[in-house]
Design a protein around this motif. Structure first.
Motif, short mmCIF file in Angstrom:
data_model
loop_
_atom_site.label_atom_id
_atom_site.label_comp_id
_atom_site.label_asym_id
_atom_site.label_seq_id
_atom_site.Cartn_x
_atom_site.Cartn_y
_atom_site.Cartn_z
N ILE A 290 0.83 -1.20 0.00
CA ILE A 290 0.00 0.00 0.00
C ILE A 290 0.87 1.25 0.00
N GLU B 61 -11.14 1.41 4.55
CA GLU B 61 -12.03 1.17 3.41
C GLU B 61 -11.36 0.30 2.35
N VAL B 62 -10.11 0.61 2.03
CA VAL B 62 -9.44 -0.16 0.98
C VAL B 62 -9.13 -1.57 1.47
N LYS C 160 -12.17 -3.78 1.09
CA LYS C 160 -12.48 -4.20 -0.28
C LYS C 160 -11.90 -5.56 -0.60
N CYS D 237 -3.54 10.24 -1.68
CA CYS D 237 -4.73 10.14 -0.84
C CYS D 237 -4.95 11.40 0.00
N SER E 67 -6.41 9.27 -4.32
CA SER E 67 -6.89 7.96 -3.91
C SER E 67 -5.81 7.24 -3.12
N THR F 203 -4.00 3.64 -2.85
CA THR F 203 -3.81 2.50 -3.74
C THR F 203 -3.10 1.36 -3.02
N ILE G 179 -6.03 -2.08 -6.08
CA ILE G 179 -7.31 -1.77 -5.45
C ILE G 179 -7.24 -0.32 -5.00
N HIS G 180 -8.27 0.45 -5.31
CA HIS G 180 -8.26 1.88 -5.02
C HIS G 180 -9.40 2.26 -4.08
N CYS G 181 -9.16 3.34 -3.36
CA CYS G 181 -10.20 3.96 -2.55
C CYS G 181 -10.11 5.46 -2.78
#
Length: 266
Positions: free
Chosen positions: A6, A18-19, A22, A245, A250, A252, A262-264
Motif C-alpha cells: 500500500i 475502506e481499501v 475491499k 490520498c 486515492s 492504492t 485496489i483503489h479507494c
C-alpha cells in the motif's frame, strides 16, 4: 496468505480501513507491506499508527520522510511544521511505545522470491540490491541505537548530493537516508536534486526521475513518496503506489502476486 503493498497513508485512517475492507483483509491470513509515510498531514495519524503497529508480523513497514520527521521531533529536538498533524501522537499515553516500534522498522525490504525491493522513495540506479540493503541496515542500526538523538538532530539537509563509499558519519547516513526516503530527481552520476517536487516534466537540467535510469538487474522496485506521479512511471519494473490520498486523490493497494490494484477514493 495474500500479500498486499500500500502507498502513502499519511494518517488517512478511514481510507485505509475502506481499501482493506475491499479485499476482506484479515491479519490472521494476510500481510500488508507499507511503503512509508504512515502518518502526517492527514486527520488520523494516531489511529493509523496504532492500527499498523497492532498488525504485528502481518505488517511489513518501511519508513518514509514523514515517519522520520516524527522521530526527529521526538528524539532530535526539531519543531513541528505548520502543516504537521502529529500532535495527537506526541500527546498520546502510548507515545513512547509507538515511537519505539517505529524505530524498529526498516528503510527498505527485499523479497528475493518475488524479485522486488520496497523503499519509500525508490532505489538509485548506482546501487546494487546488496549496496541498497547494506546502506539501509547501516542507518537502521543508528536509528535503533544510542546515537539516534544525534542522528535526528542532524538528519535534515541536501548535502552530500552524491554517494561516495568513502563518506563517514553523518554525511554518509544523511545521503543514504535521502536516497531511500526523499529522492525524486537524480543525475547519471547519482547526484540528487531534492528541491524539485513536481511532475516528471519539471526535471531540472541534467537530472531525470530516478526510475528513468536503467538498472543492471531486473529488480522490481515498489515505492511511494511522489504523489504527482499519480502512480504512473511508464515502466513496469518500477511501481509507484502514492496516488495522493491525503491531497484528495486515492489510496492504492496492490496484490503482490497478481499485480491487481485496489483503489479507494479520498
Amino acid at each position: 496468505m495474500t500479500d498486499y503493498a500500500i502507498g502513502d497513508i499519511q494518517g488517512c485512517y478511514d481510507a485505509l480501513k475502506e481499501v482493506l475492507a475491499k479485499v476482506d483483509f484479515a491479519p490472521s491470513r494476510d500481510r500488508l507491506w507499507v511503503a512509508g509515510d504512515l502518518i502526517n498531514r492527514g486527520p488520523s495519524s494516531l489511529k493509523t499508527l496504532r492500527y499498523i503497529e497492532s498488525l504485528g508480523d502481518s505488517a511489513v513497514v518501511v519508513l518514509g520522510n514523514h515517519d522520520l520527521h516524527l522521530l526527529a521531533v521526538v528524539l532530535g529536538g526539531h519543531a513541528l511544521k505548520r502543516k504537521d498533524t502529529l500532535e495527537a501522537i506526541l500527546n498520546a499515553p502510548d507515545r513512547d511505545k509507538l515511537v519505539g516500534w517505529l524505530r524498529q522498522q526498516h528503510l527498505c525490504v527485499h523479497d528475493p522470491d518475488r524479485n522486488f525491493l520496497m523503499a519509500h522513495a525508490g532505489v538509485p540506479h548506482i546501487w546494487s540490491v546488496q549496496q541498497t540493503l547494506d546502506g539501509a541496515r547501516e542507518v537502521e542500526d543508528v536509528i535503533r541505537g544510542a546515537d539516534a538523538p544525534d542522528y535526528f538532530a542532524m538528519m535534515y539537509g541536501n548535502k552530500p548530493e552524491c554517494w561516495n563509499e568513502n563518506l563517514t558519519g553523518m554525511d554518509r547516513w544523511r545521503v543514504i537516508t535521502n536516497y531511500l526516503t526523499r529522492m525524486r530527481f537524480i543525475a547519471p552520476d547519482g547526484r540528487l536534486e531534492l528541491t524539485t517536487k513536481d511532475s516528471v516534466g519539471s526535471a531540472p537540467e541534467g537530472f531525470a526521475p530516478w526510475f528513468e535510469f536503467s538498472r543492471a538487474d531486473d529488480l522490481r522496485v515498489i515505492f511511494g513518496h511522489w504523489a504527482a506521479l499519480e502512480g504512473k512511471t511508464g515502466i513496469d519494473q518500477f511501481i509507484g503506489l502514492d496516488t495522493g490520498c491525503v491531497w484528495g486523490g486515492s489510496l492504492t493497494m496492490m496484490n503482490l502476486d497478481t499485480g491487481e490494484k485496489i483503489h479507494c477514493d479520498c
